[in-house]
Design an enzyme around this catalytic site. Structure first.
Site, PDB file in Angstrom:
ATOM      1  N   LYS A   9      10.120 -17.665  39.503  1.00  0.00           N
ATOM      2  CA  LYS A   9       9.130 -18.602  38.952  1.00  0.00           C
ATOM      3  C   LYS A   9       8.421 -18.030  37.732  1.00  0.00           C
ATOM      4  CE  LYS A   9       8.760 -21.373  43.012  1.00  0.00           C
ATOM      5  NZ  LYS A   9       9.747 -20.709  43.887  1.00  0.00           N
TER       6      LYS A   9
HETATM    7  C1  PLP Z   1      10.829 -21.367  44.507  1.00  0.00           C
HETATM    8  C2  PLP Z   1      11.939 -20.517  45.019  1.00  0.00           C
HETATM    9  C3  PLP Z   1      13.233 -21.051  45.281  1.00  0.00           C
HETATM   10  C4  PLP Z   1      13.543 -22.520  45.137  1.00  0.00           C
HETATM   11  O1  PLP Z   1      13.567 -22.949  43.799  1.00  0.00           O
HETATM   12  P1  PLP Z   1      13.509 -24.506  43.436  1.00  0.00           P
HETATM   13  O2  PLP Z   1      13.401 -24.586  41.973  1.00  0.00           O
HETATM   14  O3  PLP Z   1      12.296 -25.028  44.143  1.00  0.00           O
HETATM   15  O4  PLP Z   1      14.760 -25.131  43.969  1.00  0.00           O
HETATM   16  C5  PLP Z   1      14.227 -20.180  45.694  1.00  0.00           C
HETATM   17  N1  PLP Z   1      13.979 -18.859  45.876  1.00  0.00           N
HETATM   18  C6  PLP Z   1      12.760 -18.327  45.649  1.00  0.00           C
HETATM   19  C7  PLP Z   1      12.559 -16.872  45.893  1.00  0.00           C
HETATM   20  C8  PLP Z   1      11.697 -19.121  45.211  1.00  0.00           C
HETATM   21  O5  PLP Z   1      10.491 -18.573  44.992  1.00  0.00           O
END
Ligand code: PLP
Length: 468
Positions: A112
């Site tokens: 993120k």
């Molecule tokens: C947020 C997250 C996901 C999922 O990503 P999306 O964009 O919501 O599909 C997968 N793995 C981790 C470690 C995350 O923090």
């Protein structure tokens, strides 16, 4: 570049308005009116460029003339300069034609950061230009909270309050939020569940007097700019592995469908990608959708990959918009019916077109631990549970072994030390810059699950006044 709402009843907006609005006024999500296209030669010209240069070339058409090129380049340099690896998102070969792209070298060790580091800067830039300030209030069950706080810390135009359910986030996750030492960052532990925290945020949004008084905003997963920033690593990986002269595959552990939707955007821009592979945990509504064309909502079960413990993936609506041939009115009706009945069936006429673009595989917790253990035994690499699901899905769904496939690693193993230790016997260590996380002082308030108490806290602690 103009953006339109997936529900067809909100005004078309430019990039900055979309950035600051988040959700459209008709409840829809913003998408570009048309997809910018790269020719094969345009893609070849990305070869050998740095991540920052690729980022600029991929994102500039989405931003258009609203931000000066030099400003955009400076924000990109700032965002990816804080990553702890020179390649920003390095790739590692795991097997014949199987690659792992590590998206977790940012400040909070989850993918993120790739988008939010840039979004924080874009926000601050837009606010300064408009002479505005905002108060961001969010709720988190884990990764998003720390990534958002790190992205907004010390920014002049922003105060940020993050609500988390007291005692219900992991210690690493809590400490990553509460040890941020910045005058515009406020952590609040709520006596309640994650749903209670989300309801508090919604209630504050619906209190229009309060919302206007503090110029309340959100940085949530439906913000278009987050998707845009994620398209870059699909482009960078594809070019590094031979695009446009080879077809490249990607496998993505998915929750809100934001990450993998960025892969779909890369395809729309002209990258020749194999069907995108969706990895899911026991909450496999997405995986079932791509196999059957149907979705049925059931309860969310906790798993070893909590960031994917989601029922309705908010960004899926952007794909459904194309499934409905961009007819916002029809999609709005379908989404309303979905909410009421809990079921959704893809329209038969267009399903064939979308179906062929995705594959899916789900993996339960025992399978996830096995996948982590197996990778450790064969390569010596420790991976987190989310990334393990992506690697498993890549192996389960790839069409052939001749084309390269990239599994996206979305979190550092040290973010989920208990699961990694259970799978491999090894407890992963935090990287050097976080090694003293357990010694750093924590700052947070504890509040009851009561909207008035939270509002009073926000009003008495925020630095910003709407008018400067
Ligand atoms: C947020 C997250 C996901 C999922 O990503 P999306 O964009 O919501 O599909 C997968 N793995 C981790 C470690 C995350 O923090």
């Amino acid at each position: 570049m103009r953006y339109i709402s997936t529900r067809g009843a909100a005004p078309a907006l430019g990039f900055t308005d979309v950035l600051l609005a988040g959700l459209a006024r008709d409840g829809g999500l913003y998408v570009p009116e048309t997809w910018p296209k790269l020719t094969p030669d345009g893609i070849r010209k990305l070869r050998g460029l740095s991540y920052e240069e690729i980022a600029f070339r991929i994102m500039q058409p989405f931003v258009g003339a609203e931000i000066e090129n030099a400003d955009l380049q400076a924000m990109i340099a700032g965002s990816y300069g804080v990553f702890r690896h020179q390649a920003v998102v390095p790739m590692k070969q795991l097997d014949d034609n199987l690659w792992l792209m590590e998206l977790f070298h940012g400040p909070t060790l989850a993918f993120k950061d790739v988008a939010l580091q840039l979004v924080g800067r874009l926000y601050d830039h837009a606010l300064a230009k408009r002479g505005e300030r905002v108060t961001i209030i969010g709720a988190t069950s884990g990764d998003t909270g720390s990534a958002a706080l790190e992205a907004c810390r010390d920014r002049a135009g922003i105060d940020i309050f993050m609500l988390h359910p007291k005692g219900r986030v992991s210690e690493v996750q809590r400490r990553q939020m509460t040890t941020i030492d910045s005058a515009n960052v406020f952590n609040i532990a709520i006596d309640g569940s994650f749903d209670d925290c989300q309801d508090l945020v919604k209630a504050m949004f619906n209190d229009h007097a309060f919302r206007d008084r503090i110029n309340m905003s959100a940085v949530n997963s439906i913000n278009w700019a987050r998707v845009m920033a994620q398209v870059v690593y699909y482009a960078a990986a594809a070019v590094a592995l031979g695009a446009p002269d080879r077809r490249i595959g990607f496998s993505v552990p998915s929750g809100n469908f934001g990450n993998i939707f960025a892969g779909y955007v890369a395809r729309q821009m002209g990258f020749d990608l194999a069907p995108l592979i969706v990895g899911a945990n026991r909450n496999d509504i997405l995986a079932r959708f791509f196999k059957t064309g149907r979705m049925e909502i059931s309860g969310v079960e906790p798993s070893l990959s909590p960031s994917m413990d989601i029922q309705v993936s908010s960004n899926l609506e952007r794909l459904l918009f194309d499934l409905y041939d961009r007819d916002g009115k029809r999609l709005a009706e379908a989404m309303t019916a979905f909410r009421q009945t809990g079921t959704f069936a893809a329209p038969k006429e267009s399903w064939g077109r979308i179906e062929g673009l995705f594959r899916a595989a789900a993996l339960d917790d025992p399978g996830t631990l096995r996948a982590m253990g197996e990778l450790y035994r064969t390569t010596g690499d420790l991976i987190d549970p989310h990334s393990a699901i992506g690697i498993h899905a890549a192996a389960a769904c790839r069409a052939d072994r001749e084309s390269p496939i990239v599994a996206l690693a979305t979190a550092h193993p040290a973010k989920f030390p208990d699961a990694v230790e259970k799978a491999t016997g090894i407890r992963p260590r935090l990287p050097e810059f976080l090694a003293d996380l357990y010694e750093r002082p924590e700052r947070m308030a504890g509040l009851p699950n009561d909207v008035r108490a939270v509002q009073d806290y926000v009003l008495s602690h925020r630095r910003n006044d709407r008018n400067g």
